[in-house]
Design a protein around this motif. Structure first.
Motif, mmCIF file in Angstrom:
data_model
loop_
_atom_site.group_PDB
_atom_site.id
_atom_site.type_symbol
_atom_site.label_atom_id
_atom_site.label_comp_id
_atom_site.label_asym_id
_atom_site.label_seq_id
_atom_site.Cartn_x
_atom_site.Cartn_y
_atom_site.Cartn_z
ATOM 1 N N UNK A 123 10.036 66.750 27.843
ATOM 2 C CA UNK A 123 10.218 66.437 29.319
ATOM 3 C C UNK A 123 9.748 65.263 29.610
ATOM 4 N N UNK A 124 8.319 65.475 29.610
ATOM 5 C CA UNK A 124 7.352 64.223 30.508
ATOM 6 C C UNK A 124 7.856 62.796 29.129
ATOM 7 N N UNK A 125 8.062 63.219 28.031
ATOM 8 C CA UNK A 125 8.239 61.716 27.183
ATOM 9 C C UNK A 125 9.770 61.624 27.791
ATOM 10 N N UNK A 126 10.522 61.804 28.025
ATOM 11 C CA UNK A 126 12.101 61.555 28.006
ATOM 12 C C UNK A 126 11.847 60.997 30.000
ATOM 13 N N UNK A 127 10.800 61.528 30.792
ATOM 14 C CA UNK A 127 11.380 60.616 32.283
ATOM 15 C C UNK A 127 10.378 59.179 31.980
ATOM 16 N N UNK A 128 9.432 59.135 30.977
ATOM 17 C CA UNK A 128 8.050 57.975 30.917
ATOM 18 C C UNK A 128 9.271 57.061 30.061
ATOM 19 N N UNK A 129 9.684 57.009 29.215
ATOM 20 C CA UNK A 129 10.099 56.693 28.161
ATOM 21 C C UNK A 129 11.683 55.671 29.482
ATOM 22 N N UNK A 130 11.959 56.296 29.951
ATOM 23 C CA UNK A 130 13.072 56.258 31.774
ATOM 24 C C UNK A 130 12.474 54.945 32.780
ATOM 25 N N UNK B 219 15.982 60.619 36.005
ATOM 26 C CA UNK B 219 14.517 61.130 34.830
ATOM 27 C C UNK B 219 13.323 60.059 35.587
ATOM 28 N N UNK B 220 13.110 59.071 35.678
ATOM 29 C CA UNK B 220 12.102 58.249 36.397
ATOM 30 C C UNK B 220 12.155 59.184 37.476
ATOM 31 N N UNK B 221 12.489 59.384 38.062
ATOM 32 C CA UNK B 221 12.471 60.009 39.470
ATOM 33 C C UNK B 221 11.779 61.242 39.711
ATOM 34 N N UNK B 222 12.144 62.212 38.276
ATOM 35 C CA UNK B 222 11.716 63.221 38.238
ATOM 36 C C UNK B 222 9.649 63.633 37.635
ATOM 37 N N UNK B 223 9.895 62.689 37.025
ATOM 38 C CA UNK B 223 8.461 62.324 36.536
ATOM 39 C C UNK B 223 8.159 61.840 38.285
ATOM 40 N N UNK B 224 8.185 61.417 39.225
ATOM 41 C CA UNK B 224 7.844 60.709 40.321
ATOM 42 C C UNK B 224 7.543 62.067 41.009
ATOM 43 N N UNK B 225 8.501 63.340 40.886
ATOM 44 C CA UNK B 225 8.526 64.447 41.745
ATOM 45 C C UNK B 225 7.484 65.928 40.626
ATOM 46 N N UNK B 226 7.288 65.408 39.317
ATOM 47 C CA UNK B 226 6.368 65.605 39.412
ATOM 48 C C UNK B 226 5.024 65.660 39.760
ATOM 49 N N UNK C 23 4.221 75.377 38.627
ATOM 50 C CA UNK C 23 5.433 76.117 39.432
ATOM 51 C C UNK C 23 5.854 74.585 39.991
ATOM 52 N N UNK C 24 5.607 72.883 39.979
ATOM 53 C CA UNK C 24 5.162 72.397 39.520
ATOM 54 C C UNK C 24 6.483 71.247 38.577
ATOM 55 N N UNK C 25 6.700 71.869 37.768
ATOM 56 C CA UNK C 25 7.255 71.308 36.423
ATOM 57 C C UNK C 25 8.683 71.949 36.338
ATOM 58 N N UNK C 26 9.143 73.416 37.032
ATOM 59 C CA UNK C 26 10.002 74.304 37.574
ATOM 60 C C UNK C 26 10.612 73.604 38.495
ATOM 61 N N UNK C 27 9.945 72.881 39.918
ATOM 62 C CA UNK C 27 10.505 72.304 40.499
ATOM 63 C C UNK C 27 10.959 70.584 40.164
ATOM 64 N N UNK C 28 10.375 69.855 39.226
ATOM 65 C CA UNK C 28 10.546 68.441 38.676
ATOM 66 C C UNK C 28 12.027 69.321 37.691
ATOM 67 N N UNK C 29 12.105 70.318 37.258
ATOM 68 C CA UNK C 29 13.228 70.456 36.616
ATOM 69 C C UNK C 29 15.009 70.151 37.119
ATOM 70 N N UNK C 30 14.247 71.467 38.675
ATOM 71 C CA UNK C 30 15.397 71.578 39.262
ATOM 72 C C UNK C 30 16.226 70.626 40.222
ATOM 73 N N UNK C 31 15.550 69.669 40.425
ATOM 74 C CA UNK C 31 15.110 68.279 40.389
ATOM 75 C C UNK C 31 15.538 66.823 40.319
ATOM 76 N N UNK C 32 15.732 67.119 38.995
ATOM 77 C CA UNK C 32 16.349 66.360 37.737
ATOM 78 C C UNK C 32 17.655 66.915 37.979
ATOM 79 N N UNK C 33 17.896 67.682 37.420
ATOM 80 C CA UNK C 33 19.763 68.556 37.309
ATOM 81 C C UNK C 33 19.667 68.139 38.111
ATOM 82 N N UNK C 34 19.232 68.484 39.715
ATOM 83 C CA UNK C 34 20.461 67.673 40.832
ATOM 84 C C UNK C 34 20.243 67.051 40.831
ATOM 85 N N UNK C 35 19.296 65.678 40.631
ATOM 86 C CA UNK C 35 20.144 63.714 40.599
ATOM 87 C C UNK C 35 20.787 64.073 39.538
#
Length: 357
Positions: free
Chosen positions: A81-88, A243-250, A222-234
């Motif tokens: 997940x972190x790799x995908x977020x950073x690459x985007x 995914x980039x916003x998810x990295x910021x959310x994390x 907890x931050x990782x779970x919140x990030x996954x849920x946030x990315x799903x909603x976005x």
């Protein structure tokens, strides 16, 4: 003759100390480039130890296979997940430029009445709003050099982000090796701590282990779970650069700041595009799920660790990020938590000694 003999002994003692000191410095110089990854590997191994024991029991004592499974699980849950977020991140930069051009044609309404009533910053914010209302293109033109510098900085940090991801992968692999030899390493750590601290430090390894598990599972988990849920909603709401916003959310979630700093502006953008239904969905998803899961998961996950002040975790996240990059998000708060726990242990130990005296 005696003086010469003592002098010879003194010179030999100094020479031995110098050789040992040089050897330690040389070893540190060799390990230094990998210090962040090795530290994170130790943190991962201690945090995953209960899971490793359960898997070993279910696999009838096959510890190496259990360690391999833990490595694969950690890779899927963390590195991918972190790799995908950073690459985007680089993919979102052109989109940000197009959004800036679209904003230049937007006409803002007058500032709300309550804005000027905010303490300390109300008048300034209201004045900025009026300025943007009268000449939004001019304001964006003034901000453009700062935006360009920020974009160049992000591009320049791309190599650093890539190295940090490699360190995370390396840390996960090394953590698997530590788990496979965990019992031997744990006994060695206990012997070292007993040598340094004596009998009074016999409980210290367990205290440190509980602290590490409390921080990694309670804060990072907890931050990782919140990030996954946030990315799903976005993604469901169709927000670009999810995914980039998810990295910021994390990062925000690990720093114990509210995640609405990410999904609330995104919901505003969805409303601006005219997708009212999706905007309402994203607001409900954020308030009812992303925010609520923090209040439910964190107390459950962190209950076995030490209670730590939020300011300590925040400083650990920011300092770790500046010192080690992405991997510092995990190392920083954990190391500060260990230091804080050791300090408390030392104070409590002194109080017990004084009471016995």
């Amino acid at each position: 003759m005696l003086d010469k003999g003592f002098a010879g002994i003194g010179v030999m003692a100094v020479l031995r100390v110098a050789i040992v000191a040089l050897l330690v410095l040389a070893c540190l110089q060799i390990i230094l480039p990998f210090l962040g990854a090795l530290t994170w590997a130790a943190i991962i191994a201690i945090s995953a130890w209960p899971l490793y024991l359960r898997l070993t029991s279910r696999l009838h004592g096959r510890g190496k296979l259990a360690a391999l499974l833990v490595v694969l699980l950690l890779g899927l849950a963390l590195a991918v997940p972190l790799g995908l977020m950073v690459m985007t991140l680089t993919d979102t930069i052109p989109h940000l430029n197009s959004v800036a051009h679209e904003l230049a044609g937007v006409t803002l309404p007058p500032p709300p009445a309550w804005l000027s009533g905010l303490p300390l910053v109300g008048e300034s914010l209201s004045q900025y709003w009026i300025t943007a209302q009268n000449d939004l293109p001019g304001l964006l033109a003034k901000l453009k050099p700062w935006i360009n510098q920020a974009v160049l900085w992000l591009l320049g940090r791309g190599a650093v982000l890539g190295i940090s991801l490699l360190e995370i992968v390396m840390a996960i692999i090394v953590a698997g090796l530590l788990l496979a030899n965990g019992e031997t390493l744990w006994r060695t750590a206990e012997r070292v701590i007993n040598k340094l601290g004596g009998a009074s430090a016999s409980e210290l390894p367990q205290v440190v282990a509980r602290t590490i598990r409390g921080v990694t599972t309670g804060v990072v988990g907890t931050a990782l779970v919140q990030t996954i849920l946030c990315v799903i909603g976005l993604l469901i709401a169709g927000v670009p650069g999810a995914l980039a916003l998810g990295f910021l959310c994390f990062i925000i979630a690990v720093a114990q700041l509210p995640t609405l700093l990410v999904w609330l502006p995104a919901a505003g953008w969805v409303f601006y595009t005219g997708a009212t239904g999706m905007g309402v969905f994203l607001l409900l998803w954020g308030f009812l799920l992303v925010n609520t899961i923090d209040n439910v998961l964190k107390p459950l996950l962190i209950s076995q660790g030490a209670k730590l002040p939020l300011s300590l975790i925040f400083l650990g996240v920011i300092g770790g990020l500046l010192a080690w990059g992405i991997i510092g998000l995990f190392i920083g708060p954990t190391l500060l938590a260990i230091g804080f726990t050791l300090f408390q242990f030392w104070l409590n130990n002194d109080e017990e000694t004084e009471a016995e005296a």
